[in-house]
Design a protein around this motif. Sequence first.
Motif, PDB file in Angstrom:
ATOM      1  N   GLN A 234      12.251  -2.845  -9.482  1.00 32.97           N
ATOM      2  CA  GLN A 234      13.047  -4.007  -9.066  1.00 32.97           C
ATOM      3  C   GLN A 234      12.591  -5.319  -9.714  1.00 32.97           C
ATOM      4  O   GLN A 234      12.225  -6.284  -9.044  1.00 32.97           O
ATOM      5  CB  GLN A 234      13.039  -4.127  -7.531  1.00 32.97           C
ATOM      6  CG  GLN A 234      13.669  -2.936  -6.830  1.00 32.97           C
ATOM      7  CD  GLN A 234      13.843  -3.140  -5.336  1.00 32.97           C
ATOM      8  OE1 GLN A 234      13.634  -4.225  -4.813  1.00 32.97           O
ATOM      9  NE2 GLN A 234      14.260  -2.092  -4.642  1.00 32.97           N
TER      10      GLN A 234
ATOM     11  N   ASP B  88       3.945 -12.888   4.122  1.00 34.89           N
ATOM     12  CA  ASP B  88       3.964 -13.076   2.672  1.00 34.89           C
ATOM     13  C   ASP B  88       2.595 -12.812   2.057  1.00 34.89           C
ATOM     14  O   ASP B  88       2.122 -13.535   1.193  1.00 34.89           O
ATOM     15  CB  ASP B  88       4.416 -14.500   2.335  1.00 34.89           C
ATOM     16  CG  ASP B  88       5.880 -14.718   2.651  1.00 34.89           C
ATOM     17  OD1 ASP B  88       6.653 -13.750   2.551  1.00 34.89           O
ATOM     18  OD2 ASP B  88       6.246 -15.849   2.997  1.00 34.89           O
TER      19      ASP B  88
ATOM     20  N   PRO C 243       2.931  -9.780  -6.730  1.00 34.15           N
ATOM     21  CA  PRO C 243       3.990  -9.775  -5.707  1.00 34.15           C
ATOM     22  C   PRO C 243       3.457 -10.005  -4.304  1.00 34.15           C
ATOM     23  O   PRO C 243       2.286  -9.772  -4.007  1.00 34.15           O
ATOM     24  CB  PRO C 243       4.590  -8.367  -5.844  1.00 34.15           C
ATOM     25  CG  PRO C 243       3.485  -7.539  -6.410  1.00 34.15           C
ATOM     26  CD  PRO C 243       2.731  -8.448  -7.330  1.00 34.15           C
ATOM     27  N   ARG C 244       4.376 -10.458  -3.443  1.00 35.40           N
ATOM     28  CA  ARG C 244       4.062 -10.670  -2.039  1.00 35.40           C
ATOM     29  C   ARG C 244       4.815  -9.638  -1.200  1.00 35.40           C
ATOM     30  O   ARG C 244       5.651  -8.886  -1.707  1.00 35.40           O
ATOM     31  CB  ARG C 244       4.393 -12.103  -1.638  1.00 35.40           C
ATOM     32  CG  ARG C 244       3.754 -13.114  -2.583  1.00 35.40           C
ATOM     33  CD  ARG C 244       3.785 -14.516  -2.085  1.00 35.40           C
ATOM     34  NE  ARG C 244       2.743 -14.764  -1.085  1.00 35.40           N
ATOM     35  CZ  ARG C 244       2.323 -15.981  -0.757  1.00 35.40           C
ATOM     36  NH1 ARG C 244       2.849 -17.054  -1.325  1.00 35.40           N
ATOM     37  NH2 ARG C 244       1.382 -16.151   0.157  1.00 35.40           N
ATOM     38  N   SER C 245       4.542  -9.590   0.086  1.00 37.49           N
ATOM     39  CA  SER C 245       5.038  -8.522   0.953  1.00 37.49           C
ATOM     40  C   SER C 245       6.532  -8.233   0.823  1.00 37.49           C
ATOM     41  O   SER C 245       6.927  -7.074   0.674  1.00 37.49           O
ATOM     42  CB  SER C 245       4.686  -8.836   2.411  1.00 37.49           C
ATOM     43  OG  SER C 245       3.298  -8.832   2.602  1.00 37.49           O
ATOM     44  N   PRO C 246       7.418  -9.249   0.889  1.00 34.62           N
ATOM     45  CA  PRO C 246       8.848  -8.932   0.807  1.00 34.62           C
ATOM     46  C   PRO C 246       9.246  -8.239  -0.494  1.00 34.62           C
ATOM     47  O   PRO C 246      10.168  -7.414  -0.511  1.00 34.62           O
ATOM     48  CB  PRO C 246       9.511 -10.318   0.923  1.00 34.62           C
ATOM     49  CG  PRO C 246       8.508 -11.160   1.639  1.00 34.62           C
ATOM     50  CD  PRO C 246       7.188 -10.687   1.137  1.00 34.62           C
ATOM     51  N   GLN C 247       8.543  -8.536  -1.581  1.00 34.22           N
ATOM     52  CA  GLN C 247       8.900  -7.968  -2.878  1.00 34.22           C
ATOM     53  C   GLN C 247       8.544  -6.495  -3.002  1.00 34.22           C
ATOM     54  O   GLN C 247       9.148  -5.774  -3.800  1.00 34.22           O
ATOM     55  CB  GLN C 247       8.200  -8.743  -3.999  1.00 34.22           C
ATOM     56  CG  GLN C 247       8.647 -10.176  -4.155  1.00 34.22           C
ATOM     57  CD  GLN C 247       7.757 -10.921  -5.133  1.00 34.22           C
ATOM     58  OE1 GLN C 247       6.731 -11.471  -4.756  1.00 34.22           O
ATOM     59  NE2 GLN C 247       8.155 -10.932  -6.392  1.00 34.22           N
ATOM     60  N   ILE C 248       7.551  -6.047  -2.221  1.00 38.27           N
ATOM     61  CA  ILE C 248       7.108  -4.658  -2.384  1.00 38.27           C
ATOM     62  C   ILE C 248       7.434  -3.798  -1.159  1.00 38.27           C
ATOM     63  O   ILE C 248       6.950  -2.672  -1.041  1.00 38.27           O
ATOM     64  CB  ILE C 248       5.591  -4.601  -2.711  1.00 38.27           C
ATOM     65  CG1 ILE C 248       4.745  -5.277  -1.626  1.00 38.27           C
ATOM     66  CG2 ILE C 248       5.325  -5.247  -4.063  1.00 38.27           C
ATOM     67  CD1 ILE C 248       4.258  -4.369  -0.545  1.00 38.27           C
TER      68      ILE C 248
ATOM     69  N   TRP D 143      -0.341 -11.168  -0.208  1.00 39.39           N
ATOM     70  CA  TRP D 143      -0.385 -10.782  -1.614  1.00 39.39           C
ATOM     71  C   TRP D 143      -0.741  -9.300  -1.724  1.00 39.39           C
ATOM     72  O   TRP D 143      -1.643  -8.822  -1.030  1.00 39.39           O
ATOM     73  CB  TRP D 143      -1.437 -11.607  -2.353  1.00 39.39           C
ATOM     74  CG  TRP D 143      -1.224 -13.088  -2.300  1.00 39.39           C
ATOM     75  CD1 TRP D 143      -1.774 -13.966  -1.419  1.00 39.39           C
ATOM     76  CD2 TRP D 143      -0.405 -13.872  -3.170  1.00 39.39           C
ATOM     77  NE1 TRP D 143      -1.354 -15.252  -1.675  1.00 39.39           N
ATOM     78  CE2 TRP D 143      -0.503 -15.228  -2.752  1.00 39.39           C
ATOM     79  CE3 TRP D 143       0.404 -13.570  -4.269  1.00 39.39           C
ATOM     80  CZ2 TRP D 143       0.157 -16.263  -3.382  1.00 39.39           C
ATOM     81  CZ3 TRP D 143       1.071 -14.598  -4.902  1.00 39.39           C
ATOM     82  CH2 TRP D 143       0.949 -15.922  -4.463  1.00 39.39           C
TER      83      TRP D 143
ATOM     84  N   THR E 164       5.175  -9.520 -11.751  1.00 36.38           N
ATOM     85  CA  THR E 164       6.340 -10.078 -12.421  1.00 36.38           C
ATOM     86  C   THR E 164       5.798 -10.792 -13.653  1.00 36.38           C
ATOM     87  O   THR E 164       4.774 -11.476 -13.575  1.00 36.38           O
ATOM     88  CB  THR E 164       7.105 -11.055 -11.522  1.00 36.38           C
ATOM     89  OG1 THR E 164       6.216 -12.080 -11.068  1.00 36.38           O
ATOM     90  CG2 THR E 164       7.678 -10.332 -10.312  1.00 36.38           C
TER      91      THR E 164
ATOM     92  N   MET F 118       9.932  -5.953 -11.449  1.00 30.04           N
ATOM     93  CA  MET F 118       8.505  -6.035 -11.730  1.00 30.04           C
ATOM     94  C   MET F 118       8.128  -4.968 -12.751  1.00 30.04           C
ATOM     95  O   MET F 118       8.917  -4.091 -13.079  1.00 30.04           O
ATOM     96  CB  MET F 118       7.705  -5.866 -10.433  1.00 30.04           C
ATOM     97  CG  MET F 118       7.905  -6.997  -9.444  1.00 30.04           C
ATOM     98  SD  MET F 118       7.110  -6.716  -7.843  1.00 30.04           S
ATOM     99  CE  MET F 118       8.236  -5.519  -7.111  1.00 30.04           C
TER     100      MET F 118
END
Length: 275
Positions: A78, A16, A39-44, A18, A30, A80
């Motif tokens: 997505q 996770d 955002p953190r790793s899963p989001q990008i 940054w 966001t 953001m």
Amino acid sequence: MSFIPGLVPVKNSTKDDWWFIICGSSLLVTLSETDAAVPRSPQIAFLKEKLSKISYLGRLDDAGCFVAELQERGEELQGMRLQELRPLLGLLSDEMFSIAGRAFQLLHWDQTHQFCSRCGSRTGPKKDERAKLCPQCGLVDYPAISPAIIVAVVKDREILLAQARRFVTRFYSVLAGFVEPGETFEECVQREVKEEVGLDVDRIEYFGSQPWPFPNSLMVAFTAVHAGGEIKIDGTEIVDAQWFAANALPEIPKKGAIARRLIDWFVENQKSTTA
């Protein structure tokens, strides 16, 4: 949260981390009306193949912080959005805005120092410190930082505020300017005030500092007292300057900027002297 700068990611880094993803002069976040989040790793994860110039910044608590460049604005983000950095002041936490500023400065430095300024060879990262090394002539190039002063000038119970030509909106702020080679901060305060509004100042005292990544400044703040002269604007950088009482301020910078901290200091100081 506590940020620790670093050059090499910790091996046990979380999933996770940054990600400070920059496209042009904008940061991927966001965003709501009241705050913003990085955002953190899963989001990008869906963007990973689109990112370049990835660099490690350091750690924030147990998570790594990375900066990366996104070349294509047309990508579906997505939920953001890409947002200019300056409007994020006050929406991101102070810690996150500071790290975002660091990310912008380091990416800008990387983009503008691809080649050696002495021999023209392509540079590469220096492994043991934040610097670029020329493999041909050995020149070491560090990230550029441009020091600038910013000063609250006070006369009796009023503060000097000016409107600069560069301001997008018609707000007023304290005076600021870049330090010249061979000049002390105090000499810069005296020169800038004299050049921009024709006033003499003394009793110059250090107030604080703030990194200002537009693109690579370090704002060093001072307070000073009017020592003589009448306001005479230069007409080039400054379009208006006036003395204002604490209860009659014009539109001023929003919170988060050190300019606003100086003005708030003046207002609070006036309250304490009348209590």
